[in-house]
Design an enzyme around this catalytic site. Structure first.
Site, PDB file in Angstrom:
ATOM      1  N   ASP A  58       0.884  -1.173   0.000  1.00  0.00           N
ATOM      2  CA  ASP A  58       0.000   0.000   0.000  1.00  0.00           C
ATOM      3  C   ASP A  58       0.917   1.216   0.000  1.00  0.00           C
ATOM      4  O   ASP A  58       1.644   1.451   0.971  1.00  0.00           O
ATOM      5  CB  ASP A  58      -0.888  -0.021   1.254  1.00  0.00           C
ATOM      6  N   TYR A 163      -6.719  15.521  -8.666  1.00  0.00           N
ATOM      7  CA  TYR A 163      -6.040  14.575  -9.564  1.00  0.00           C
ATOM      8  C   TYR A 163      -5.058  15.295 -10.491  1.00  0.00           C
ATOM      9  O   TYR A 163      -3.885  14.910 -10.598  1.00  0.00           O
ATOM     10  CB  TYR A 163      -7.084  13.809 -10.386  1.00  0.00           C
ATOM     11  N   LYS A 167      -0.793  15.099 -10.625  1.00  0.00           N
ATOM     12  CA  LYS A 167       0.025  14.605 -11.733  1.00  0.00           C
ATOM     13  C   LYS A 167       1.024  15.671 -12.195  1.00  0.00           C
ATOM     14  O   LYS A 167       2.142  15.341 -12.610  1.00  0.00           O
ATOM     15  CB  LYS A 167      -0.875  14.149 -12.894  1.00  0.00           C
TER      16      LYS A 167
HETATM   17  N1  LIG Z   1      -7.053   5.114 -17.203  1.00  0.00           N
HETATM   18  C1  LIG Z   1      -6.612   6.250 -17.752  1.00  0.00           C
HETATM   19  O1  LIG Z   1      -7.194   6.788 -18.738  1.00  0.00           O
HETATM   20  C2  LIG Z   1      -5.383   6.939 -17.219  1.00  0.00           C
HETATM   21  C3  LIG Z   1      -4.930   8.067 -17.917  1.00  0.00           C
HETATM   22  C4  LIG Z   1      -3.791   8.709 -17.458  1.00  0.00           C
HETATM   23  C5  LIG Z   1      -3.131   8.214 -16.350  1.00  0.00           C
HETATM   24  N2  LIG Z   1      -3.600   7.113 -15.686  1.00  0.00           N
HETATM   25  C6  LIG Z   1      -2.842   6.654 -14.519  1.00  0.00           C
HETATM   26  O2  LIG Z   1      -2.545   5.276 -14.674  1.00  0.00           O
HETATM   27  C7  LIG Z   1      -2.385   4.674 -13.385  1.00  0.00           C
HETATM   28  C8  LIG Z   1      -3.217   3.407 -13.330  1.00  0.00           C
HETATM   29  O3  LIG Z   1      -4.574   3.777 -13.476  1.00  0.00           O
HETATM   30  P1  LIG Z   1      -5.697   2.798 -14.061  1.00  0.00           P
HETATM   31  O4  LIG Z   1      -6.413   3.557 -15.101  1.00  0.00           O
HETATM   32  O5  LIG Z   1      -5.125   1.476 -14.372  1.00  0.00           O
HETATM   33  O6  LIG Z   1      -6.667   2.744 -12.788  1.00  0.00           O
HETATM   34  P2  LIG Z   1      -7.306   1.533 -11.963  1.00  0.00           P
HETATM   35  O7  LIG Z   1      -7.760   0.453 -12.868  1.00  0.00           O
HETATM   36  O8  LIG Z   1      -8.276   2.179 -11.048  1.00  0.00           O
HETATM   37  O9  LIG Z   1      -6.067   0.968 -11.133  1.00  0.00           O
HETATM   38  C9  LIG Z   1      -5.470   1.725 -10.119  1.00  0.00           C
HETATM   39  C10 LIG Z   1      -4.596   0.800  -9.306  1.00  0.00           C
HETATM   40  O10 LIG Z   1      -3.990   1.578  -8.255  1.00  0.00           O
HETATM   41  C11 LIG Z   1      -4.147   0.837  -7.053  1.00  0.00           C
HETATM   42  N3  LIG Z   1      -4.060   1.687  -5.870  1.00  0.00           N
HETATM   43  C12 LIG Z   1      -4.819   2.730  -5.506  1.00  0.00           C
HETATM   44  N4  LIG Z   1      -4.437   3.224  -4.318  1.00  0.00           N
HETATM   45  C13 LIG Z   1      -3.392   2.426  -3.912  1.00  0.00           C
HETATM   46  C14 LIG Z   1      -2.565   2.400  -2.778  1.00  0.00           C
HETATM   47  N5  LIG Z   1      -2.729   3.264  -1.749  1.00  0.00           N
HETATM   48  N6  LIG Z   1      -1.591   1.475  -2.695  1.00  0.00           N
HETATM   49  C15 LIG Z   1      -1.410   0.588  -3.700  1.00  0.00           C
HETATM   50  N7  LIG Z   1      -2.172   0.536  -4.793  1.00  0.00           N
HETATM   51  C16 LIG Z   1      -3.153   1.460  -4.898  1.00  0.00           C
HETATM   52  C17 LIG Z   1      -5.498   0.164  -7.193  1.00  0.00           C
HETATM   53  O11 LIG Z   1      -5.622  -0.887  -6.246  1.00  0.00           O
HETATM   54  P3  LIG Z   1      -7.057  -1.315  -5.601  1.00  0.00           P
HETATM   55  O12 LIG Z   1      -7.696  -2.270  -6.560  1.00  0.00           O
HETATM   56  O13 LIG Z   1      -6.649  -1.931  -4.305  1.00  0.00           O
HETATM   57  O14 LIG Z   1      -7.856  -0.053  -5.427  1.00  0.00           O
HETATM   58  C18 LIG Z   1      -5.388  -0.317  -8.626  1.00  0.00           C
HETATM   59  O15 LIG Z   1      -4.645  -1.509  -8.693  1.00  0.00           O
HETATM   60  C19 LIG Z   1      -2.797   5.740 -12.366  1.00  0.00           C
HETATM   61  O16 LIG Z   1      -1.657   6.360 -11.836  1.00  0.00           O
HETATM   62  C20 LIG Z   1      -3.604   6.738 -13.211  1.00  0.00           C
HETATM   63  O17 LIG Z   1      -3.592   8.023 -12.673  1.00  0.00           O
HETATM   64  C21 LIG Z   1      -4.707   6.469 -16.103  1.00  0.00           C
END
Ligand SMILES: NC(=O)c1ccc[n+]([C@@H]2O[C@H](COP(=O)([O-])OP(=O)(O)OC[C@H]3O[C@@H](n4cnc5c(N)ncnc54)[C@H](OP(=O)(O)O)[C@@H]3O)[C@@H](O)[C@H]2O)c1
Length: 240
Positions: A58, A163, A167
């Site tokens: 975490d 958010y 970033k």
């Molecule tokens: N999706 C997009 O369009 C997009 C665009 C730009 C950037 N991003 C970035 O890409 C990254 C991944 O996002 P995603 O889209 O794959 O989102 P996601 O499917 O919601 O996955 C987020 C992951 O982060 C984990 N997490 C959250 N808080 C945590 C903590 N305190 N300790 C450890 N793990 C934690 C979650 O675990 P749990 O399952 O336990 O909650 C989950 O595994 C993020 O940094 C996001 O800002 C995403």
């Protein structure tokens, strides 16, 4: 030829993180799939396959971060690639005027302080690698240039007080780590995965999580003459 490097990906039980794990493992790396929830972690490890091991992590919990570093030290003695991927949006409403401080703090705790905590805990292990790489999963929304450009699609996005600034701050931190670690040959970059369909945005993104993982993997495997302190997406450099 397989890649014998050891990589850690945070927040990797689903979404882009899980895809980064899968793509690194497909290259032959040993990949530590960091996740805070045991059940979700074990399920992801079983689904991804390859040389993938789960590790409890975490990023907002100092004891959890320290335990993860100690486990990696005991079992592998070094780390070659760190991908800081864990992230949260903080939910809605996101406009700065609507934001309670507690929600803002939680977003920064995860997206910014979490990166610093994990990176600093892993640095002694990364320093034992001959070609360490750190990749911070940022977002195009963190780009001040895009957000303030009337011609950018991001300009029309609703205001976001947690958010988006988290970033932008992560981008700045990336440049500072790159500056500090450049003399040691540790390359540090930020990436923009693009708008990907994941739980983060209720699957509204138009790219797949696998497509979003690709820039992170590309920066994780750059050669010693590769960039450091940059911000990259599929199409190359992203404006700050
Ligand atoms: N999706 C997009 O369009 C997009 C665009 C730009 C950037 N991003 C970035 O890409 C990254 C991944 O996002 P995603 O889209 O794959 O989102 P996601 O499917 O919601 O996955 C987020 C992951 O982060 C984990 N997490 C959250 N808080 C945590 C903590 N305190 N300790 C450890 N793990 C934690 C979650 O675990 P749990 O399952 O336990 O909650 C989950 O595994 C993020 O940094 C996001 O800002 C995403």
């Amino acid at each position: 030829m397989t890649d014998s490097r050891i990589a850690l990906v945070t927040g990797a039980n689903k979404g882009i993180g899980r895809e980064i794990v899968a793509q690194l493992a497909a290259r032959g790396m040993t990949v530590l799939l960091g996740a805070r929830d045991t059940e979700r972690r074990e399920k992801a490890v079983a689904e991804v396959g390859g040389d993938v091991r789960g590790i409890a992590l975490d990023v907002t919990d100092a004891a959890s971060v320290a335990r993860a570093a100690a486990t990696i030290d005991n079992e592998y003695g070094r780390l070659d690639v760190l991908i800081n991927n864990a992230g949260i949006t903080g939910g809605v409403p996101g406009e700065p005027s609507q934001l309670e401080l507690a929600r803002l703090r939680l977003v920064f705790e995860t997206n910014f302080f979490g990166v610093l905590a994990v990176t600093n805990a892993m640095l002694p292990l990364l320093r034992r690698s001959s070609s360490a790489r750190i990749v911070n999963v940022s977002s195009g929304v963190g780009s001040l240039a895009a957000m303030s450009d009337p011609d950018s699609p991001l300009h029309a996005m609703p205001a976001s007080g947690a958010y988006v600034p988290s970033k932008t701050a992560l981008n700045s931190l990336t440049v500072q780590y790159a500056k500090e670690l450049r003399p040691e040959g540790i390359l540090v970059n930020a990436i923009d995965p693009g708008y990907c369909a994941t739980d983060l945005n209720n699957h509204r993104g138009f790219r797949t999580a696998a497509q979003g993982a690709a820039p992170a993997v590309a920066l994780a495997v750059i050669g010693d003459d590769g960039p450091s302190g940059g911000f990259f997406g599929d199409e190359g450099t992203v404006a700050w």
